[in-house]
Design a protein around this motif. Structure first.
Motif, PDB file in Angstrom:
ATOM      1  N   ASP A   1      32.685  90.450  27.778  1.00 37.99           N
ATOM      2  CA  ASP A   1      32.164  89.156  27.377  1.00 37.99           C
ATOM      3  C   ASP A   1      33.329  88.225  27.068  1.00 37.99           C
ATOM      4  O   ASP A   1      34.327  88.632  26.480  1.00 37.99           O
ATOM      5  CB  ASP A   1      31.250  89.310  26.146  1.00 37.99           C
ATOM      6  CG  ASP A   1      30.320  88.120  26.002  1.00 37.99           C
ATOM      7  OD1 ASP A   1      30.108  87.401  27.005  1.00 37.99           O
ATOM      8  OD2 ASP A   1      29.799  87.898  24.892  1.00 37.99           O
ATOM      9  N   GLU A   2      33.183  86.977  27.525  1.00 36.83           N
ATOM     10  CA  GLU A   2      34.135  85.913  27.190  1.00 36.83           C
ATOM     11  C   GLU A   2      35.555  86.175  27.673  1.00 36.83           C
ATOM     12  O   GLU A   2      36.493  86.252  26.884  1.00 36.83           O
ATOM     13  CB  GLU A   2      34.122  85.631  25.685  1.00 36.83           C
ATOM     14  CG  GLU A   2      32.763  85.161  25.206  1.00 36.83           C
ATOM     15  CD  GLU A   2      32.778  84.635  23.774  1.00 36.83           C
ATOM     16  OE1 GLU A   2      33.851  84.635  23.153  1.00 36.83           O
ATOM     17  OE2 GLU A   2      31.716  84.226  23.303  1.00 36.83           O
TER      18      GLU A   2
ATOM     19  N   SER B   1      25.992  85.594  28.326  1.00 33.81           N
ATOM     20  CA  SER B   1      26.018  86.857  27.584  1.00 33.81           C
ATOM     21  C   SER B   1      24.624  87.483  27.569  1.00 33.81           C
ATOM     22  O   SER B   1      24.489  88.699  27.690  1.00 33.81           O
ATOM     23  CB  SER B   1      26.490  86.620  26.150  1.00 33.81           C
ATOM     24  OG  SER B   1      27.759  86.012  26.158  1.00 33.81           O
TER      25      SER B   1
ATOM     26  N   ARG C   1      22.031  77.454  23.194  1.00 29.29           N
ATOM     27  CA  ARG C   1      22.429  77.768  21.816  1.00 29.29           C
ATOM     28  C   ARG C   1      22.347  76.515  20.952  1.00 29.29           C
ATOM     29  O   ARG C   1      21.843  76.551  19.844  1.00 29.29           O
ATOM     30  CB  ARG C   1      23.833  78.360  21.762  1.00 29.29           C
ATOM     31  CG  ARG C   1      24.190  78.720  20.310  1.00 29.29           C
ATOM     32  CD  ARG C   1      25.518  79.435  20.152  1.00 29.29           C
ATOM     33  NE  ARG C   1      25.653  80.561  21.039  1.00 29.29           N
ATOM     34  CZ  ARG C   1      26.572  80.643  21.982  1.00 29.29           C
ATOM     35  NH1 ARG C   1      27.456  79.673  22.130  1.00 29.29           N
ATOM     36  NH2 ARG C   1      26.639  81.698  22.744  1.00 29.29           N
TER      37      ARG C   1
HETATM   38 MG   LIG Z   1      28.553  84.266  25.525  1.00 33.63          MG
END
Ligand SMILES: [Mg+2]
Ligand SMILES: Nc1ncnc2c1ncn2[C@@H]1O[C@H](COP(=O)(O)OP(=O)(O)OP(=O)(O)O)[C@@H](O)[C@H]1O
Length: 369
Positions: free
Chosen positions: A131-132, A71, A202
């Motif tokens: 996204d996704e 992203s 993340r």
């Molecule tokens: Mg993402």
């Protein structure tokens, strides 16, 4: 507007990003795309003047494990491309909108509703960033191949992120053979790029920090704010300007999200569980955000049975979609709601809340599969 690799290098130089071989390859491809889109924009003028046709830029499909920077890179590219009509949207949200448009189009009874819907979408955006991408219902699966064929034919360029390679989309789905043309379409028309390095960035940013803060108060708020800035790369000194958004819930209803950035949302317990809300609202939240921050979770008693019941539904949705939860509460999960209607069922919620703090849970990808 600078190009993608220049921006990426600047972030590396500033120490915000660490060097990553897969990302470097993806950046080269995104740069190529940004350049071609610009040429197309310039060429559109040339072709009007001289009748020369500029080839349509080839879109990109970025796939890989969670937290690999998909992203982040897509956003970088999105900001860099010099296209006026561009749109970045969460894939699930886009599909809900497509179904709504198809429904309206069908009412006209003018034949196949897909071409006019694709035309309308293309008129709004030449460059679509999803996204996704995840396909988990047959309603989506059945229309995607025709919808995307039409979108590409209308001159739309697509970039998308996904946790899966194209061949694994809608795996084990109902009537999957009818979905296969979409996979072939992606493999043929888009440049498929794995972004699957060893590091879940993340998790790295979440890891080592608690995700459940007790009690509510300035210390918890400060810790959660720091986590929010870490996750979104938002400059803390600009805290007054964190964007908000409105999440569409269907039926014309909205849910205001006071802080909403890069798939991370911040809510108060009051807003989420203090008002009449139900499973569809929580599902929309869980689908849309990979990380949710909830502040002000109180200790509840028999008089709060409605709030407690909503909280159970909310946590079920977040858990099922593997949404990461950061929270400030007045008690540890197992002491949040010990007496009152549904206190027994709440034990499962408490247990989920504890699991959701584990490194293993935090390392899972967002999504319902
Ligand atoms: Mg993402
Ligand atoms: N090279 C890097 N160095 C340090 N941090 C990075 C790097 N790449 C990405 N990050 C950070 O890691 C976090 C996760 O990145 P991002 O949200 O882009 O992951 P993702 O691949 O989209 O994951 P998901 O599949 O869960 O959506 C972000 O905060 C991002 O800024």
């Amino acid at each position: 507007m600078t190009n993608v690799s220049a921006r990426y290098r600047a972030l590396l130089a500033a120490g915000e990003l660490r060097p990553d071989a897969d990302q470097r390859k993806a950046v080269i491809a995104l740069d190529r795309l940004a350049t071609e889109l610009r040429a197309q924009a310039d060429g559109g003028l040339l072709s009007r003047l001289f009748g020369r046709r500029v080839p349509q830029p080839r879109g990109i499909y970025l796939w890989g494990g969670v937290g690999r920077g998909k992203s982040m890179l897509m956003d970088l590219a999105f900001e860099s491309v010099a296209v006026e009509r561009k749109r970045r949207v969460h894939f699930n949200e886009f599909m809900l909108e497509v179904h709504e448009r198809l429904r309206v189009e069908r009412l006209k009874e003018e034949g196949d509703p897909i071409p006019p819907v694709a035309k309308a979408i293309a008129a709004e955006a030449r460059f679509l960033a999803f996204d996704e991408m995840v396909i988990n219902n047959s309603a989506d699966a059945m229309i995607l191949s025709r919808l995307f064929t039409q979108l590409l034919a209308e001159g739309v360029t697509v970039v998308t992120t996904s946790n899966r390679p194209p061949r694994d989309l809608y795996l084990d789905g109902l009537n999957r053979e009818l979905f296969l043309p979409f996979i072939f379409l992606i493999e043929r028309e888009l440049e498929v790029i794995p972004l699957n390095g060893p590091t879940d960035y993340r998790l790295e940013r979440l890891g080592g920090y608690p995700t459940w803060y007790v009690p509510n108060g300035p210390e918890a708020t400060a810790a959660l704010a720091a986590a929010f800035f870490r996750l979104t790369d938002y400059p803390p000194e600009d805290r007054a300007h964190v964007p908000s958004c409105d999440l569409q819930l269907g039926g014309g209803r909205d849910l205001h999200v006071p802080k909403c950035l890069k798939g991370v949302a911040v809510f108060s317990f009051k807003r989420l569980c203090g008002e009449a809300r139900g499973a569809p609202d929580y599902l929309a939240v869980a689908r849309r955000f990979h990380t949710v921050v909830i502040v002000g979770i109180p200790k509840m008693g028999p008089e709060n049975r409605n709030e407690a019941a909503r909280f159970v539904t909310l946590i079920d949705s977040l858990y099922e979609h593997k949404v990461k939860l950061l929270a400030a509460a007045d008690a540890e999960p197992e002491h949040l709601y010990q007496a009152g209607d549904g206190a027994f069922e709440f034990e499962r919620t408490a247990s989920r809340l504890i699991e959701m703090q584990s490194e293993e849970y935090l390392a899972r990808g967002h999504g319902s599969e």
